[in-house]
Design a protein around this motif. Structure first.
Motif, PDB file in Angstrom:
ATOM      1  N   GLY A  56      -3.834  -2.020   0.855  1.00 44.26           N
ATOM      2  CA  GLY A  56      -4.393  -2.277  -0.468  1.00 44.26           C
ATOM      3  C   GLY A  56      -3.312  -2.489  -1.512  1.00 44.26           C
ATOM      4  O   GLY A  56      -3.418  -3.370  -2.384  1.00 44.26           O
ATOM      5  N   ARG A 114      -2.766  -5.885  -3.625  1.00 39.94           N
ATOM      6  CA  ARG A 114      -2.725  -5.823  -5.093  1.00 39.94           C
ATOM      7  C   ARG A 114      -1.460  -6.483  -5.631  1.00 39.94           C
ATOM      8  O   ARG A 114      -1.490  -7.235  -6.608  1.00 39.94           O
ATOM      9  N   MET A 153      -9.020  -3.862  -3.744  1.00 41.79           N
ATOM     10  CA  MET A 153      -9.902  -2.786  -4.165  1.00 41.79           C
ATOM     11  C   MET A 153     -10.782  -2.322  -3.013  1.00 41.79           C
ATOM     12  O   MET A 153     -11.015  -1.113  -2.839  1.00 41.79           O
ATOM     13  N   LEU A 165      -8.788  -0.023  -0.790  1.00 44.03           N
ATOM     14  CA  LEU A 165      -8.535   1.270  -1.431  1.00 44.03           C
ATOM     15  C   LEU A 165      -9.791   2.138  -1.480  1.00 44.03           C
ATOM     16  O   LEU A 165      -9.707   3.367  -1.311  1.00 44.03           O
ATOM     17  N   ILE A 166     -10.949   1.514  -1.699  1.00 43.74           N
ATOM     18  CA  ILE A 166     -12.205   2.279  -1.686  1.00 43.74           C
ATOM     19  C   ILE A 166     -12.453   2.844  -0.290  1.00 43.74           C
ATOM     20  O   ILE A 166     -12.864   4.005  -0.132  1.00 43.74           O
ATOM     21  N   GLU A 184     -10.222   5.748   0.095  1.00 41.62           N
ATOM     22  CA  GLU A 184     -10.712   6.868  -0.708  1.00 41.62           C
ATOM     23  C   GLU A 184     -11.829   7.606   0.017  1.00 41.62           C
ATOM     24  O   GLU A 184     -11.880   8.841   0.022  1.00 41.62           O
ATOM     25  N   GLU A 223      -3.908   3.931  -7.346  1.00 39.38           N
ATOM     26  CA  GLU A 223      -3.834   2.502  -7.060  1.00 39.38           C
ATOM     27  C   GLU A 223      -5.064   1.762  -7.580  1.00 39.38           C
ATOM     28  O   GLU A 223      -4.965   0.637  -8.079  1.00 39.38           O
ATOM     29  N   ARG A 224      -6.252   2.371  -7.481  1.00 39.20           N
ATOM     30  CA  ARG A 224      -7.452   1.745  -8.042  1.00 39.20           C
ATOM     31  C   ARG A 224      -7.321   1.607  -9.554  1.00 39.20           C
ATOM     32  O   ARG A 224      -7.769   0.603 -10.135  1.00 39.20           O
ATOM     33  N   ASN A 276      -7.750  -1.725 -11.941  1.00 38.55           N
ATOM     34  CA  ASN A 276      -8.624  -1.741 -13.119  1.00 38.55           C
ATOM     35  C   ASN A 276      -7.837  -2.086 -14.382  1.00 38.55           C
ATOM     36  O   ASN A 276      -8.372  -2.737 -15.299  1.00 38.55           O
ATOM     37  N   GLN A 336      -9.724   7.350 -13.786  1.00 34.36           N
ATOM     38  CA  GLN A 336      -9.167   7.521 -12.434  1.00 34.36           C
ATOM     39  C   GLN A 336      -7.791   8.174 -12.481  1.00 34.36           C
ATOM     40  O   GLN A 336      -7.449   8.996 -11.613  1.00 34.36           O
TER      41      GLN A 336
END
Length: 808
Positions: free
Chosen positions: A616, A620, A629, A632-633, A636, A654-655, A659, A671
């Motif tokens: 991720g 990015r 994203m 990364l989700i 998570e 990282e998220r 954003n 976050q």
């Protein structure tokens, strides 16, 4: 002859004159025999009396015939009188140049008179360097306050005798009553007998052989008596022990003793203790040119530098190398350097006539007890430039106290050196030439002795690196293999994240050597496990080239074992190195994708989440934000299910970065709040530093209108928004500055060079927005750091910042 020597001679001859030229000489002179000698001595007597005012000269000469102290005073007065009187010096030379027969009789007459020994060897004409050490010795020897004792110690071949002889020649004028010199044979294993040395000293001072006591104690008392009123300089070369030196210290308060020894002589009372180390590169280069020939060496300076480097600053090695170049002029410096570069031949090449570097090490090695010999042999088998002091315990298979005692013996013998590391831990250093000799001795013993010892050390290193890595690793436990571990001493273990950072910084070279050695020996488990445990620390230190190198070896080891979980972990690590260095992002993506598949097939949720998060980050950085994203989700979710708070914190951070790029500042800050709380709860200072840096980025960009994507992703106009007025008026601006500064402090403390540099760039960017072009210096400094560490992404970011913000 020097002025001091001329004065010493004239005073000695004048004393003979005062004593009426010895029994019967006056009668022989009256008969016309020896008349020239009598006349010459009389003129010298009258010359002295005339140089000093009034009756002082004659009185001093008379007193000097009875008292050593008066003789010394007379010499000093005459030296002062001649200090600026060149004509007087020449007149004295003429007076001391009689016909050959007169000189012969004069020498004969002086043989029974009080002598002035001049026993110093000649000073080397090509002596180079050591100015500070000699200045220390001269200053100490001339300092008042009793008999001065100065010790120069160091390994064989380091130049102790040359330094002391140079010093002694500089001190001659301060010690006009004589200079005594003796080689005490300490290194040869057959120390000179103190009684014999004392007997020779007494004879040199004018004591008849028949008047010297037979026993050592009696000779020592007489030596102290004879030296009590004199200014003597005594050079005791190559001393074997404290007891040997103590018996030869003169009794005069105005004397000085210069001692050399390969031993530290720790219990000897000294006024100055000088430990000689190798010559620095510049001085070594000068010495090689002086001995080997400047024109010759300058013809091929690169090879000359190689010779200097391979001699390791050891003066004996440099002298032999220079002598070989001078002795064999048809041979090129390049061919000599190539011979010297051969580890198996180096000690053979550094031998010429009676001089040999090998002989120096052999004498020290033979004097060791068996345990210390074994330790010395094993040190070269470890094949690393230095080691922490605790590392001697595992290979010797003994406790730390016993290993420390063994190390002390090696240090006292100067076969190894010690230095203080950055983490305040003592480190063992083995000179390259000593390493070669150690390998020769190790070859005489069964190979499995060294193999077992090295495996024990590698096992202890692996245990220590496991602990240090656990303090730093953001995504939980590593996959451990079947390598045999050994518990190291307690002081080898990092107690917290700060000690872990220091530990990895101190042991990086040792760990890299351990990976290479394990691969070469076919110890596959050790090879890949040590490499895997180093990965986070190498990332912190920006050592991506090293990381790629060790992971290449480790991947080969994992493949030979057929260990897919090990391969997955190593691919993840290699992907990070390739991504963060910017050297091959395509290969980095391949590494992450294969690692994800391997972790999934083995059911390793920790590893899968970590690899997903790293992919991720790469996406990015490439601007593929939606896919980034998604990855990364997914990471998570895995970290929440485990649960793994540190891994979750990095995913949230990282998220937040994505954003921020989307200008979703409220979501990004929420976050970051969650990530910072998780990092703080887990005592993860580095993570807190990165969150603060990202928070500052977010606050800064939201103040100036945002930046949908980094401007380096655009070839045309940058589609960022800009503040209509100065950003300094917005309260988010000073908050961003404060967060950058806090981040810089934390990241510097944990030695995260990349994070600290990028934080510095953030502050520089703010300064450019404010019109402060002095920020260019900050950018230049960060650029130098990035270039030194090969951070291609950092270089790209700095190029963007150098362009400055787009016009408002």
């Amino acid at each position: 002859m020097t002025v001091e020597e001329l004065v010493a001679a004239v005073v000695a001859l004048a004393i003979v004159s005062v004593k009426r030229l010895g029994a019967g000489l006056a009668d022989r002179a009256a008969q016309g025999l020896e008349q020239s000698v009598a006349d010459r001595l009389g003129r010298l007597y009258r010359w002295i009396a005339g140089r000093l005012p009034g009756e002082e000269g004659a009185a001093l000469v008379e007193e000097a015939s009875r008292s050593p102290a008066a003789r010394a005073l007379l010499r000093r007065r005459l030296i002062l009188a001649l200090d600026e009187d060149r004509a007087g010096v020449e007149e004295l030379r003429l007076l001391l140049s009689p016909h050959a027969s007169a000189l012969a009789h004069g020498d004969l007459l002086l043989s029974g008179s009080p002598g002035i020994p001049r026993q110093l060897p000649s000073a080397l004409a090509d002596f180079t360097g050591r100015g500070q050490e000699i200045a220390r010795l001269v200053e100490s020897a001339e300092r008042p306050g009793g008999c001065r004792v100065c010790l120069v110690h160091g390994p064989g071949g380091i130049g102790k005798t040359s330094v002391v002889v140079q010093t002694a020649h500089r001190l001659m004028a301060s010690y006009p009553d004589g200079q005594l010199f003796v080689d005490l044979n300490g290194a040869a294993g057959r120390p000179a007998a103190v009684a014999e040395v004392l007997g020779d000293f007494l004879v040199a001072l004018g004591v008849p052989r028949g008047g010297i006591p037979d026993d050592e104690a009696g000779r020592a008392r007489q030596f102290r008596t004879e030296s009590a009123d004199r200014r003597l300089l005594v050079v005791l070369d190559n001393a074997a022990s404290e007891q040997q030196v103590s018996a030869l210290v003169p009794g005069g308060a105005s004397c000085a003793v210069l001692v050399t020894s390969r031993q530290v002589l720790a219990s000897l009372a000294v006024d100055e203790r000088v430990a000689l180390s190798g010559l620095d590169e510049g001085t070594a280069w000068d010495l090689l040119r002086r001995i080997g020939g400047a024109d010759r060496v300058d013809e091929d300076p690169e090879s000359g530098r190689d010779v200097v480097c391979l001699c390791g600053g050891l003066p004996l090695a440099l002298r032999i190398a220079g002598a070989r170049l001078a002795t064999f002029p048809a041979r090129t410096v390049g061919s000599f350097a190539r011979d010297l570069a051969d580890d198996h031949r180096r000690l053979d090449v550094l031998s010429l006539g009676e001089r040999s570097v090998r002989a120096v090490f052999h004498a020290a090695y033979q004097a060791l007890p068996s345990l210390q010999r074994r330790a010395f042999r094993l040190l070269s088998a470890l094949d690393t430039p230095d080691l922490p002091a605790w590392a001697l315990s595992p290979p010797l298979d003994m406790d730390a106290d016993q290993a420390d005692a063994c190390l002390e013996g090696l240090l006292l013998a100067h076969l190894v050196q010690a230095r203080r590391g950055t983490s305040e831990v003592q480190r063992i250093v083995l000179h390259d030439l000593a390493r070669g000799y150690s390998k020769e001795r190790a070859a005489e013993h069964p190979a499995d002795e060294a193999d077992r010892a090295v495996r024990r050390l590698r096992g202890a290193l692996l245990s220590a690196v496991d602990v240090a890595d656990a303090r730093l690793r953001p995504a939980g436990a590593r996959h451990s293999g079947r390598a045999v571990r050994q518990l190291p001493p307690g002081d080898a273990m990092a107690a917290d994240v700060w000690e872990a950072v220091e530990w990895f910084e101190a042991e990086r070279v040792v760990l890299v050597a351990a990976v290479a050695h394990a691969h070469a020996r076919g110890w596959w488990e050790l090879c890949w496990e040590i490499a895997d445990a180093m990965s986070i620390a190498l990332e912190h230190q920006w050592r991506w080239d090293i990381s790629s190198q060790v992971h290449g070896l480790a991947l080969d080891a994992a493949d030979r074992l057929g260990d897919d979980r090990a391969r997955a972990a190593l691919l993840r690590n290699l992907g990070e190195a390739l991504r963060d260095s910017g050297s091959d992002v395509g290969r980095a993506a391949e590494c992450f994708r294969e690692a994800i598949a391997l972790f999934q097939s083995s059911g390793d949720a920790h590893g899968e989440g970590d690899a997903l998060g790293n992919l991720g980050i790469l996406l990015r950085q490439q601007g593929v934000l939606r896919e980034a994203m998604q990855r990364l989700i997914a990471a998570e979710r895995l970290f929440r299910a485990l649960p793994l708070e540190r891994g979750l914190a990095w995913a949230l951070r990282e998220r937040a970065v994505i954003n921020r790029h989307w200008a979703h500042y409220t979501q990004a800050l929420a976050q970051l709040d969650a990530a910072q709380a998780l990092f703080a709860a887990n005592d993860e200072a580095r993570g807190v530093g990165w969150v603060l840096r990202t928070r500052a980025d977010t606050e800064k960009e939201s103040t100036v209108g945002g930046c949908p994507l980094p401007r380096r992703w655009y070839e045309g106009p940058w589609p960022g928004h800009h503040a209509a007025s100065g950003p300094e008026q917005d309260p988010r601006w000073p908050a961003a500055r404060a967060h950058y500064e806090q981040a810089a402090q934390l990241l510097h403390a944990v030695r995260d060079h990349r994070g600290h540099t990028w934080t510095t760039l953030g502050l520089a960017d703010m300064a450019l927005y404010e019109g402060n072009h002095a920020a260019a210096e900050s950018i230049s400094h960060a650029l130098r750091e990035s270039e030194a560490c090969g951070d291609h992404r950092g270089l790209s970011q700095q190029g963007s910042d150098r362009a400055g913000p787009a016009p408002r």
